[in-house]
Write an enzyme that holds these catalytic residues in place. Structure first.
Site, PDB file in Angstrom:
ATOM      1  CB  SER A 171      -0.767   0.118   1.220  1.00 18.02           C
ATOM      2  OG  SER A 171      -1.712   1.316   1.413  1.00 18.02           O
ATOM      3  CE1 TYR A 225      -3.422  -2.052   4.951  1.00 16.24           C
ATOM      4  CE2 TYR A 225      -3.005   0.560   4.563  1.00 16.24           C
ATOM      5  CZ  TYR A 225      -3.467  -0.862   4.272  1.00 16.24           C
ATOM      6  OH  TYR A 225      -3.649  -1.043   2.965  1.00 16.24           O
ATOM      7  CE  LYS A 251      -1.780  -3.700   2.996  1.00 13.21           C
ATOM      8  NZ  LYS A 251      -2.016  -5.035   2.225  1.00 13.21           N
TER       9      LYS A 251
HETATM   10  N1  LIG Z   1      -8.569   0.079  -1.579  1.00 12.16           N
HETATM   11  C1  LIG Z   1      -7.532   0.488  -1.526  1.00 12.16           C
HETATM   12  O1  LIG Z   1      -7.724   1.936  -1.764  1.00 12.16           O
HETATM   13  C2  LIG Z   1      -6.253   0.087  -1.129  1.00 12.16           C
HETATM   14  C3  LIG Z   1      -5.067   0.903  -1.270  1.00 12.16           C
HETATM   15  C4  LIG Z   1      -3.721   0.194  -0.917  1.00 12.16           C
HETATM   16  C5  LIG Z   1      -3.549  -1.240  -0.842  1.00 12.16           C
HETATM   17  N2  LIG Z   1      -4.960  -1.959  -0.570  1.00 12.16           N
HETATM   18  C6  LIG Z   1      -4.763  -3.174  -0.203  1.00 12.16           C
HETATM   19  O2  LIG Z   1      -5.227  -4.011  -1.481  1.00 12.16           O
HETATM   20  C7  LIG Z   1      -5.944  -5.230  -0.817  1.00 12.16           C
HETATM   21  C8  LIG Z   1      -7.205  -5.262  -1.306  1.00 12.16           C
HETATM   22  O3  LIG Z   1      -8.008  -4.466  -0.796  1.00 12.16           O
HETATM   23  P1  LIG Z   1      -9.454  -4.156  -1.164  1.00 12.16           P
HETATM   24  O4  LIG Z   1      -9.734  -2.553  -1.033  1.00 12.16           O
HETATM   25  O5  LIG Z   1     -10.087  -4.631  -2.244  1.00 12.16           O
HETATM   26  O6  LIG Z   1     -10.102  -4.375   0.210  1.00 12.16           O
HETATM   27  P2  LIG Z   1     -11.620  -5.093   0.733  1.00 12.16           P
HETATM   28  O7  LIG Z   1     -11.636  -5.039   1.965  1.00 12.16           O
HETATM   29  O8  LIG Z   1     -12.464  -4.791  -0.262  1.00 12.16           O
HETATM   30  O9  LIG Z   1     -11.379  -6.662   0.170  1.00 12.16           O
HETATM   31  C9  LIG Z   1     -10.292  -7.373   1.024  1.00 12.16           C
HETATM   32  C10 LIG Z   1     -10.971  -9.098   0.711  1.00 12.16           C
HETATM   33  O10 LIG Z   1      -9.823  -9.663   1.526  1.00 12.16           O
HETATM   34  C11 LIG Z   1     -10.512 -10.654   2.478  1.00 12.16           C
HETATM   35  N3  LIG Z   1      -9.755 -11.083   3.592  1.00 12.16           N
HETATM   36  C12 LIG Z   1      -9.563 -10.380   4.453  1.00 12.16           C
HETATM   37  N4  LIG Z   1      -8.798 -10.767   5.704  1.00 12.16           N
HETATM   38  C13 LIG Z   1      -8.634 -12.000   5.120  1.00 12.16           C
HETATM   39  C14 LIG Z   1      -7.915 -13.200   5.845  1.00 12.16           C
HETATM   40  N5  LIG Z   1      -7.668 -13.133   6.955  1.00 12.16           N
HETATM   41  N6  LIG Z   1      -7.868 -14.213   5.072  1.00 12.16           N
HETATM   42  C15 LIG Z   1      -8.513 -14.415   3.896  1.00 12.16           C
HETATM   43  N7  LIG Z   1      -9.130 -13.350   3.342  1.00 12.16           N
HETATM   44  C16 LIG Z   1      -9.171 -12.043   3.862  1.00 12.16           C
HETATM   45  C17 LIG Z   1     -11.604  -9.849   2.648  1.00 12.16           C
HETATM   46  O11 LIG Z   1     -12.819 -10.974   2.997  1.00 12.16           O
HETATM   47  C18 LIG Z   1     -11.954  -9.356   1.405  1.00 12.16           C
HETATM   48  O12 LIG Z   1     -12.697 -10.015   0.399  1.00 12.16           O
HETATM   49  C19 LIG Z   1      -5.638  -5.111   0.639  1.00 12.16           C
HETATM   50  O13 LIG Z   1      -4.565  -5.906   0.818  1.00 12.16           O
HETATM   51  C20 LIG Z   1      -5.564  -3.767   0.980  1.00 12.16           C
HETATM   52  O14 LIG Z   1      -4.608  -3.623   2.038  1.00 12.16           O
HETATM   53  C21 LIG Z   1      -5.999  -1.175  -0.705  1.00 12.16           C
END
Ligand SMILES: NC(=O)c1ccc[n+]([C@@H]2O[C@H](COP(=O)([O-])OP(=O)(O)OC[C@H]3O[C@@H](n4cnc5c(N)ncnc54)[C@H](O)[C@@H]3O)[C@@H](O)[C@H]2O)c1
Length: 249
Positions: free
Chosen positions: A143, A157, A161
Site C-alpha cells: 500500500s 497497517y 505494508k
Molecule cells: N482499497 C484501496 O484503496 C487500497 C489501497 C492500498 C492497498 N490496498 C490493499 O489492497 C488489498 C485489497 O484491498 P480492497 O480494497 O480490495 O479491500 P476489501 O476489504 O474490499 O477486500 C479485501 C478482501 O480480503 C479478504 N480478507 C480479509 N482478511 C482475510 C483473511 N484473513 N483471509 C482471507 N481473506 C481475507 C476480505 O474478505 C475481502 O474479500 C488489501 O491488501 C489492501 O490493504 C487497498
C-alpha cells in the site's frame, strides 16, 4: 498472445474489491484461477459468474493468517489444476483506522497477522510447488501507506505494508535464481471496498488525485503486467500505482 493462458494463478482476497478485479482481469487473459477468501459465499458468487463465461475456477474459503489454512490453499490448487504458476497476495484488512494512542495488543497482532504474516504463510505454502517447477511469479499487494503517512489509518497497517516490501525484496533476491520472480505493488486510494463507490467519494478522489479517480482496475492491470511476459525482467520491483499521489518511489 498472453503468457497467462492456462497458467494457474492463486488470488487471495478475491471475493470483492481489488482481488475481484484481479481475478476478472486474469480470467480475461485465459488464466485458470484459484480464488481464496474468508468470505466463502461472496467468493462462490464471483467464481460462479466467471464459470458462466467458461473460466476454470476453484475456490477455497480460508484465513490467510493461519499457516495450516495457507497449506490447505496450496494443496487445493495442486489438486484442482496440478500446478501453481503464480500467487497474488492481495487479501488484507484495508487500512483499518487506529491512532497510536488507542491501538491495543489485539489490534496490532491482528493487523500484522493478516496484512504481513498472511502473505508469508501463503508464499511459503506455494514455494515447494514453484521450486519443483523452477518457475513462478508472486505479487504482494502492499500500500501507499507504507510510504506516505495517513493520519487516519493504523500504524500497524503501515508497518505491515512496509514489511511486505521488505519481504518482497528479500524473497526476490533468494528466489530469482530459481526462476521465481517476486514483486510488489503499492496502490494508492482506489475507493474500493467491495461496494459501489459513493458519488461523493468518487468526486473527492477525482478532485484530490492528480490522475483522478482510478478504482481497482489500475491495480489489476499492474498485476497482469507483472504476471505476463511484460514482467519477465522484474524482480524485487515495487510498482507505485497511485494516480500520481506519490512520485519517484
Ligand atoms: N482499497 C484501496 O484503496 C487500497 C489501497 C492500498 C492497498 N490496498 C490493499 O489492497 C488489498 C485489497 O484491498 P480492497 O480494497 O480490495 O479491500 P476489501 O476489504 O474490499 O477486500 C479485501 C478482501 O480480503 C479478504 N480478507 C480479509 N482478511 C482475510 C483473511 N484473513 N483471509 C482471507 N481473506 C481475507 C476480505 O474478505 C475481502 O474479500 C488489501 O491488501 C489492501 O490493504 C487497498
Amino acid at each position: 498472445m498472453s503468457e497467462l493462458i492456462d497458467r494457474v494463478v492463486i488470488v487471495t482476497g478475491a471475493a470483492q474489491g481489488i482481488g475481484e478485479a484481479i481475478a476478472r482481469t486474469l480470467a480475461g487473459e485465459g488464466a485458470r484461477l484459484v480464488l481464496a477468501d474468508l468470505q466463502g459465499d461472496k467468493l462462490a458468487h464471483v467464481a460462479g459468474s466467471l464459470r458462466d463465461t467458461g473460466v476454470e475456477v476453484a475456490t477455497i474459503a480460508m484465513d490467510i493468517a493461519v499457516p495450516g489454512e495457507a497449506r490447505r490453499m496450496a494443496r487445493a490448487a495442486v489438486d484442482a489444476f496440478g500446478s501453481i504458476d503464480a500467487l497474488v497476495n492481495n487479501a488484507g484488512l484495508d487500512a483499518p483506522p487506529g491512532h497510536a494512542s488507542e491501538i491495543d495488543e489485539e489490534h496490532w497482532r491482528h493487523v500484522i497477522d493478516v496484512d504481513l504474516s498472511g502473505a508469508w504463510w501463503c508464499t511459503r505454502a506455494v514455494l515447494p510447488t514453484m521450486r519443483a517447477q523452477a518457475r513462478g511469479r508472486i505479487v504482494n499487494v502492499s500500500s501507499l501507506s507504507a510510504r506516505l503517512a495517513t493520519p487516519e489509518s493504523s500504524p500497524a497497517y503501515a508497518a505491515a505494508k512496509a514489511g511486505l516490501i521488505g519481504l518482497t525484496i528479500s524473497l526476490s533476491a533468494q528466489l530469482e535464481g530459481e526462476g521465481i520472480l517476486v514483486n510488489a505493488i503499492t496502490p494508492g486510494s482506489t475507493g474500493s471496498t467491495g461496494r459501489p463507490v459513493p458519488p461523493e467519494l468518487r468526486s473527492l478522489y477525482q478532485a484530490v488525485l492528480p490522475l483522478g479517480f482510478g478504482g481497482p482496475q489500475p491495480v489489476a492491470d499492474a498485476v497482469r503486467f507483472l504476471l505476463d511476459a511484460s514482467g519477465r525482467w522484474l524482480s524485487g520491483a515495487v510498482l507505485n500505482v497511485s494516480g500520481g499521489a506519490l512520485r519517484g518511489l
